[in-house]
Design a protein around this motif. Structure first.
Motif, PDB file in Angstrom:
ATOM      1  N   ASP A 471     -33.522  15.426 -31.067  1.00 59.08           N
ATOM      2  CA  ASP A 471     -35.315  14.375 -30.987  1.00 59.08           C
ATOM      3  C   ASP A 471     -33.927  13.131 -31.704  1.00 59.08           C
ATOM      4  O   ASP A 471     -35.262  11.898 -31.543  1.00 59.08           O
ATOM      5  N   GLY A 472     -33.026  13.140 -31.646  1.00 54.99           N
ATOM      6  CA  GLY A 472     -32.631  11.661 -32.413  1.00 54.99           C
ATOM      7  C   GLY A 472     -31.546  11.418 -30.889  1.00 54.99           C
ATOM      8  O   GLY A 472     -32.112  10.930 -29.658  1.00 54.99           O
ATOM      9  N   ILE A 473     -30.976  10.074 -31.592  1.00 53.49           N
ATOM     10  CA  ILE A 473     -30.478   8.963 -30.697  1.00 53.49           C
ATOM     11  C   ILE A 473     -29.504  10.152 -29.958  1.00 53.49           C
ATOM     12  O   ILE A 473     -29.684   9.294 -29.211  1.00 53.49           O
ATOM     13  N   ASN A 474     -28.748  10.407 -29.800  1.00 50.87           N
ATOM     14  CA  ASN A 474     -28.001  11.490 -28.746  1.00 50.87           C
ATOM     15  C   ASN A 474     -28.679  11.196 -27.533  1.00 50.87           C
ATOM     16  O   ASN A 474     -27.997  11.770 -26.522  1.00 50.87           O
ATOM     17  N   THR A 475     -29.585  12.143 -27.656  1.00 50.87           N
ATOM     18  CA  THR A 475     -30.762  12.364 -26.190  1.00 50.87           C
ATOM     19  C   THR A 475     -30.902  11.592 -25.553  1.00 50.87           C
ATOM     20  O   THR A 475     -31.156  11.483 -24.883  1.00 50.87           O
ATOM     21  N   VAL A 476     -30.595   9.776 -25.859  1.00 52.44           N
ATOM     22  CA  VAL A 476     -30.764   8.967 -24.818  1.00 52.44           C
ATOM     23  C   VAL A 476     -29.212   9.195 -24.177  1.00 52.44           C
ATOM     24  O   VAL A 476     -29.988   8.362 -23.225  1.00 52.44           O
ATOM     25  N   ILE A 477     -28.389   8.985 -24.065  1.00 52.14           N
ATOM     26  CA  ILE A 477     -27.535   9.426 -24.103  1.00 52.14           C
ATOM     27  C   ILE A 477     -27.371  10.668 -22.267  1.00 52.14           C
ATOM     28  O   ILE A 477     -27.595  10.402 -21.537  1.00 52.14           O
ATOM     29  N   LEU A 517     -24.356   1.472 -30.189  1.00 52.95           N
ATOM     30  CA  LEU A 517     -25.370   1.689 -28.319  1.00 52.95           C
ATOM     31  C   LEU A 517     -25.865   1.159 -27.705  1.00 52.95           C
ATOM     32  O   LEU A 517     -25.480   1.612 -26.151  1.00 52.95           O
ATOM     33  N   ALA A 518     -26.892   0.765 -28.397  1.00 49.22           N
ATOM     34  CA  ALA A 518     -27.653  -0.204 -27.108  1.00 49.22           C
ATOM     35  C   ALA A 518     -27.136  -1.325 -26.531  1.00 49.22           C
ATOM     36  O   ALA A 518     -27.704  -2.312 -25.436  1.00 49.22           O
ATOM     37  N   ALA A 519     -25.888  -1.955 -27.228  1.00 49.20           N
ATOM     38  CA  ALA A 519     -24.562  -3.174 -26.990  1.00 49.20           C
ATOM     39  C   ALA A 519     -24.482  -2.304 -25.654  1.00 49.20           C
ATOM     40  O   ALA A 519     -23.545  -3.271 -25.041  1.00 49.20           O
ATOM     41  N   ASP A 594     -21.908  13.361 -24.346  1.00 54.21           N
ATOM     42  CA  ASP A 594     -21.755  12.692 -26.285  1.00 54.21           C
ATOM     43  C   ASP A 594     -21.330  11.317 -25.787  1.00 54.21           C
ATOM     44  O   ASP A 594     -21.405  10.366 -26.719  1.00 54.21           O
ATOM     45  N   GLN A 595     -21.366  10.904 -24.458  1.00 49.73           N
ATOM     46  CA  GLN A 595     -19.698  10.171 -24.156  1.00 49.73           C
ATOM     47  C   GLN A 595     -19.634   9.887 -22.684  1.00 49.73           C
ATOM     48  O   GLN A 595     -20.783  10.692 -22.204  1.00 49.73           O
ATOM     49  N   TYR A 596     -19.891   8.771 -21.523  1.00 49.04           N
ATOM     50  CA  TYR A 596     -20.450   8.188 -20.668  1.00 49.04           C
ATOM     51  C   TYR A 596     -19.581   7.424 -19.837  1.00 49.04           C
ATOM     52  O   TYR A 596     -18.468   6.249 -20.845  1.00 49.04           O
ATOM     53  N   VAL A 607     -21.140   7.145 -31.451  1.00 47.51           N
ATOM     54  CA  VAL A 607     -21.039   7.465 -32.939  1.00 47.51           C
ATOM     55  C   VAL A 607     -22.670   8.577 -33.190  1.00 47.51           C
ATOM     56  O   VAL A 607     -23.219   7.440 -32.987  1.00 47.51           O
ATOM     57  N   ILE A 608     -22.503   9.341 -32.161  1.00 51.12           N
ATOM     58  CA  ILE A 608     -24.448   9.669 -32.599  1.00 51.12           C
ATOM     59  C   ILE A 608     -24.688  11.200 -33.540  1.00 51.12           C
ATOM     60  O   ILE A 608     -24.800  11.926 -33.314  1.00 51.12           O
ATOM     61  N   THR A 609     -23.365  10.694 -34.697  1.00 47.90           N
ATOM     62  CA  THR A 609     -23.198  12.249 -35.552  1.00 47.90           C
ATOM     63  C   THR A 609     -23.530  11.804 -36.649  1.00 47.90           C
ATOM     64  O   THR A 609     -22.611  10.538 -36.853  1.00 47.90           O
TER      65      THR A 609
END
Length: 670
Positions: A471-477, A517-519, A594-596, A607-609
């Motif tokens: 449920d954290g930042i990583n889920t948006v990827i 990440l948002a950039a 975790d990357q794209y 970095v999402i950890t």
């Protein structure tokens, strides 16, 4: 290639494109039908769903007849199911029908290779690759925590079923993509489940006896995504202002504009100011919420028309908020009630009231064309677009209760999944009615099959303000990659996350990582969250604000590349954020979430950890240049330093945008 049936002594095999997709035998049937009734509980968009199965019928008799297959049970020969075949570009369609409408359950086992990987399923948050798990398709709140082993999820489950699980999502879609270069879609809005727990088997459960199973195949995965986009609809290109600077989210009433000027003075590239609270505020135990009467609240923003005009002269758009419900204590509710535009209770002609947590709201009935047109013109058209808004969050869509009475008489159990699509169409129709399809935009979190044809921009919903796995930042990827494979080209998230409950608050590290990440998303938009006073904001410290200003400039400098990707999306349906395997068909990449790829020419590995200052980055074939240092890298896994402001990003050495990337390096590598 058409379907082909090979009859066997004890059954039949169904082939498509020379691939066996169904192997039905009397003793081991691939198809069953049944009778069931739902056991369902809803609390504020969270659902507990069970099935009470009264009958489960094995179809052990079969015959080929007039281009279809008939199936029945030896003990109930009067109940006949049929499989009919249709070719309709770009898909082949397998139609399941039952002669007895009392039968409302279908179980189907498709065949697949044990090595196949599957992705899709709508906007999935926890797992990009679907193998090994079950995925129910039901639009709902995704939950807070979404991990049954954690104290936060357990606490939220005890409070209104609100904890969620790995599969809960605002945007499910019964469509999945195979590494064998085909895709399957269930054309139904009924509750359905995809079961991939057993290798070599694709299990399908559907709460409807009449279902179309659509099959798509292509020579490559990108071509397959294009076919799915052809099927479900294309988004218009994002307007220039949405991709060429950041959208700052503030909801501080009369103090908003002073804070905005402080952020603007930092040197940030800003093209939008987003004020959810333009309609007023309602304080609840959950936090600062909005007053759901969709028009300008002059008490909270007394000079808003002049301020919108002033922003426009600076090239800055104003954005707001709307959802498809009307607070019962608002003026627009009374207007809708007077016109009979609200969904009703099943036991009376009273308007249905939904409990949204310390206040009730009515449901505008979008199955009534007059009600949908009223909302599009009277609210979005007059109160928003004509007032000066250029965009908004079109929230919710997943809350339709399953016990309402709708204008068109449809079953609310099926209307529930269709509701986000109807809601998206209302918004798109409103924009089109003002001739602003390529200028104004809106973003949604809810969806279902076909939302692609109406919603121009997804956002990832309400993540916790943390680094947690589910449920954290990583889920948006994961959300961007899974939904992108089904034809949703544009995706972004709330910078900083949204949900802050039970002591979970933003840290400076989270803010820095989310800024990075948002950039590197099509739209860079911040959000103050549900409890702004408890959490760090863009203007909470000079360090955060300076970092945001810098990365918003990076985002703005990327606009020519993003515009080219938008044009590509319009032409092909390819998403801007892509899993590596979409262009590099290698099983080694099938699980990477975790990357794209950002288009075909850029790799982004945020970095999402928590606590990391470097991370491993997988580089596929080709020559790749580190965006910040200019160092060349080849295929392999490399450990890359990742200070704040320099997330691991690589660009193709032979990219047509190499000069643009080099200019960014020169300007921002220090």
């Amino acid at each position: 290639m058409p379907f082909r049936v090979i009859m066997q002594s004890d059954g039949f095999d169904l082939l498509h494109d020379d691939k066996c997709i169904l192997s039905h035998r009397a003793g081991t049937p691939a198809i069953r039908i049944g009778i069931g009734s739902p056991d369902l509980e809803m609390v504020r968009g969270n659902f507990r769903i069970d099935d009470i199965v009264e009958t489960r019928l094995k179809l052990d008799c079969f015959a080929q007849d007039d281009g279809c297959i008939r199936l029945w049970n030896a003990n109930q020969p009067d109940v006949v199911a049929t499989l009919q075949f249709e070719e309709k570009a770009p898909q082949s369609i397998l139609k399941f029908r039952c002669s007895d409408p009392a039968f409302n359950r279908l179980w189907l086992d498709m065949q697949c290779a044990t090595t196949e990987a599957f992705w899709g399923g709508g906007e999935q948050m926890s797992y990009l690759r679907l193998n090994g798990r079950r995925f129910p398709f039901w639009t709902s709140e995704p939950g807070v925590g979404r991990d049954k082993s954690t104290a936060l999820t357990q606490t939220m489950d005890a409070d209104g079923l609100a904890g969620g699980d790995y599969w809960t999502t605002n945007y499910p879609q019964p469509t999945w993509v195979s590494s064998a270069r085909y895709a399957v879609h269930l054309e139904t809005a009924a509750y359905a489940v995809l079961d991939l727990t057993e290798a070599g088997r694709v299990g399908i459960e559907c709460w409807s006896e009449n279902v179309d199973l659509e099959l798509f195949d292509a020579a490559s995965l990108p071509a397959l995504v294009t076919k799915l986009s052809d099927r479900f609809g294309r988004q218009p290109p994002l307007p220039d202002w949405a991709i060429s600077g950041a959208i700052v989210g503030l909801k501080d009433g009369v103090d908003t504009f002073d804070r905005f000027e402080t952020i603007a003075a930092s040197g940030a590239a800003i093209t939008g100011l987003w004020c959810e609270d333009w309609v007023g505020i309602r304080q609840t135990s959950f936090g600062k919420r909005l007053f759901w009467d969709w028009k300008w609240n002059a008490a909270r923003y007394p000079e808003l028309p002049d301020q919108i005009a002033s922003l426009a002269k600076r090239g800055i758009r104003f954005l707001g908020y709307v959802n498809p419900y009307l607070a019962v204590d608002g003026a627009l509710y009374q207007e809708a009630l007077a016109h009979n535009y609200l969904a009703l209770r099943q036991d009376s002609n009273d308007a249905y009231a939904v409990d949204f947590g310390e206040f009730d709201a009515g449901v505008v009935d979008f199955t009534n064309p007059d009600a949908a047109n009223w909302f599009a013109d009277r609210i979005i058209g007059q109160e928003m677009l004509d007032f000066g808004l250029s965009g908004w969050m079109a929230d919710f869509g997943e809350y339709l209760p399953t016990d309402v009475r709708l204008f068109d008489g449809s079953d609310p159990m099926e209307a529930h999944n269709r509701w986000p699509v109807l809601w998206a169409k209302v918004n798109a129709d409103a924009i089109a009615s003002r001739g602003k399809t390529h200028d104004a935009t809106f973003f949604m979190r809810a969806g279902f099959s076909g939302v692609q044809g109406h919603c121009p921009l997804l956002w990832a919903g309400d993540q916790c303000v943390d680094f947690t796995r589910h449920d954290g930042i990583n889920t948006v990827i994961t959300a961007a990659l899974s939904s992108g494979l089904l034809g949703n080209a544009y995706h972004h998230s709330d910078l900083g996350g949204y949900t802050s409950l039970h002591g979970v608050v933003r840290t400076a590290e989270l803010m820095h990582r989310w800024i990075d990440l948002a950039a590197f998303a099509p739209v860079m938009r911040s959000h103050e969250g549900n409890r702004p006073a408890d959490n760090l904001q863009l203007d909470s410290s000079p360090e955060i604000l300076s970092h945001f200003a810098r990365m918003s400039q990076v985002h703005a400098q990327l606009a020519p590349y993003v515009r080219a990707l938008c044009n590509e999306a319009v032409a092909t349906g390819l998403p801007l954020q892509r899993p590596i395997f979409l262009h590099y068909d290698d099983p080694a990449y099938f699980d990477i979430q975790d990357q794209y790829l950002y288009g075909a020419d850029m790799i982004v590995a945020p970095v999402i950890t928590e606590g990391q200052d470097s991370r491993p980055v997988v580089i596929p074939d080709g020559d790749w240049i580190h965006l910040w240092s200019g160092k060349a890298y080849g295929k392999g896994t490399h450990d890359i330093a990742a200070p704040h402001g320099q997330p691991p990003v690589f660009t193709r050495a032979d990219s047509a945008y190499a000069d643009l990337f080099a200019a960014i390096r020169r300007a921002f590598s220090a």
